[in-house]
Design a protein around this motif. Structure first.
Motif, mmCIF file in Angstrom:
data_model
loop_
_atom_site.group_PDB
_atom_site.id
_atom_site.type_symbol
_atom_site.label_atom_id
_atom_site.label_comp_id
_atom_site.label_asym_id
_atom_site.label_seq_id
_atom_site.Cartn_x
_atom_site.Cartn_y
_atom_site.Cartn_z
ATOM 1 N N SER A 5 -10.157 16.092 19.413
ATOM 2 C CA SER A 5 -10.236 17.509 19.765
ATOM 3 C C SER A 5 -9.807 17.646 21.226
ATOM 4 O O SER A 5 -9.832 16.680 21.995
ATOM 5 C CB SER A 5 -11.652 18.048 19.565
ATOM 6 O OG SER A 5 -12.569 17.437 20.444
ATOM 7 N N LEU A 6 -9.412 18.840 21.605
ATOM 8 C CA LEU A 6 -8.918 19.080 22.958
ATOM 9 C C LEU A 6 -9.948 18.710 24.023
ATOM 10 O O LEU A 6 -9.600 18.181 25.076
ATOM 11 C CB LEU A 6 -8.508 20.548 23.104
ATOM 12 C CG LEU A 6 -7.871 20.949 24.423
ATOM 13 C CD1 LEU A 6 -6.538 20.229 24.615
ATOM 14 C CD2 LEU A 6 -7.694 22.453 24.491
ATOM 15 N N ASP A 7 -11.220 18.950 23.748
ATOM 16 C CA ASP A 7 -12.275 18.650 24.716
ATOM 17 C C ASP A 7 -12.852 17.238 24.558
ATOM 18 O O ASP A 7 -13.827 16.879 25.217
ATOM 19 C CB ASP A 7 -13.395 19.686 24.623
ATOM 20 C CG ASP A 7 -14.012 19.771 23.234
ATOM 21 O OD1 ASP A 7 -13.664 18.952 22.349
ATOM 22 O OD2 ASP A 7 -14.839 20.680 23.024
ATOM 23 N N PRO A 51 -10.449 24.594 22.583
ATOM 24 C CA PRO A 51 -10.989 23.345 22.038
ATOM 25 C C PRO A 51 -11.675 23.463 20.686
ATOM 26 O O PRO A 51 -11.934 22.452 20.049
ATOM 27 C CB PRO A 51 -11.982 22.897 23.109
ATOM 28 C CG PRO A 51 -12.375 24.148 23.809
ATOM 29 C CD PRO A 51 -11.168 25.037 23.776
ATOM 30 N N ARG A 52 -11.931 24.682 20.212
ATOM 31 C CA ARG A 52 -12.603 24.800 18.924
ATOM 32 C C ARG A 52 -11.647 25.012 17.755
ATOM 33 O O ARG A 52 -12.071 25.066 16.609
ATOM 34 C CB ARG A 52 -13.675 25.881 18.973
ATOM 35 C CG ARG A 52 -13.172 27.283 19.076
ATOM 36 C CD ARG A 52 -14.291 28.302 19.251
ATOM 37 N NE ARG A 52 -15.255 28.266 18.169
ATOM 38 C CZ ARG A 52 -16.541 28.569 18.305
ATOM 39 N NH1 ARG A 52 -17.017 28.947 19.470
ATOM 40 N NH2 ARG A 52 -17.344 28.516 17.273
#
Length: 127
Positions: A5-7, A51-52
């Motif tokens: 994920s992005l985060d 990020p979601r």
């Protein structure tokens, strides 16, 4: 297919039974088992700045935009009768480009949720 994920909180993987699994990247626990595809999915990408948000596309011709924090689909696009084999978000996150097994290109506008015209059949990728 597997992506972070992005985060970096989650690891997403396309599983052979048509699920997208979301695992906690710290302890390895299964957070969500995302269902919606009816055939294998080999395309996963994460939104470039939210990020979601993630997307998956598969051999069922579907592209699904997911809220990976909630474990729910945001939008499902029924693309076509061919297997989707590759896809990516645009750098600004407003579009997705996809390709299918016969080389057709599809552009989806994720900002408004409206599908753009399919690329013309003669505009195929040449490898």
């Amino acid at each position: 297919m597997i992506v972070w994920s992005l985060d970096n909180r989650f690891v997403l993987a396309a599983i052979m039974d048509c699920r997208i699994c979301v695992w906690n990247a710290v302890d390895g626990s299964l957070v969500h088992s995302l269902t919606g595809h009816t055939a294998s999915s080999y395309v996963l990408d994460v939104h470039p700045f939210n990020p979601r948000i993630a997307m998956s596309a598969g051999y069922d011709g579907k592209t699904i935009i997911w809220d990976i924090w909630e474990g729910t689909p945001i939008r499902i696009y029924e693309i076509g009768r061919f297997k989707l084999i590759d896809g990516k978000f645009s750098q600004d996150g407003t579009s997705i480009v996809l390709s299918d097994e016969v080389g057709q290109i599809y552009l989806l506008n994720t900002g408004q949720g409206e599908s753009q015209e399919d690329a013309k059949y003669d505009q195929v990728l040449q490898y």
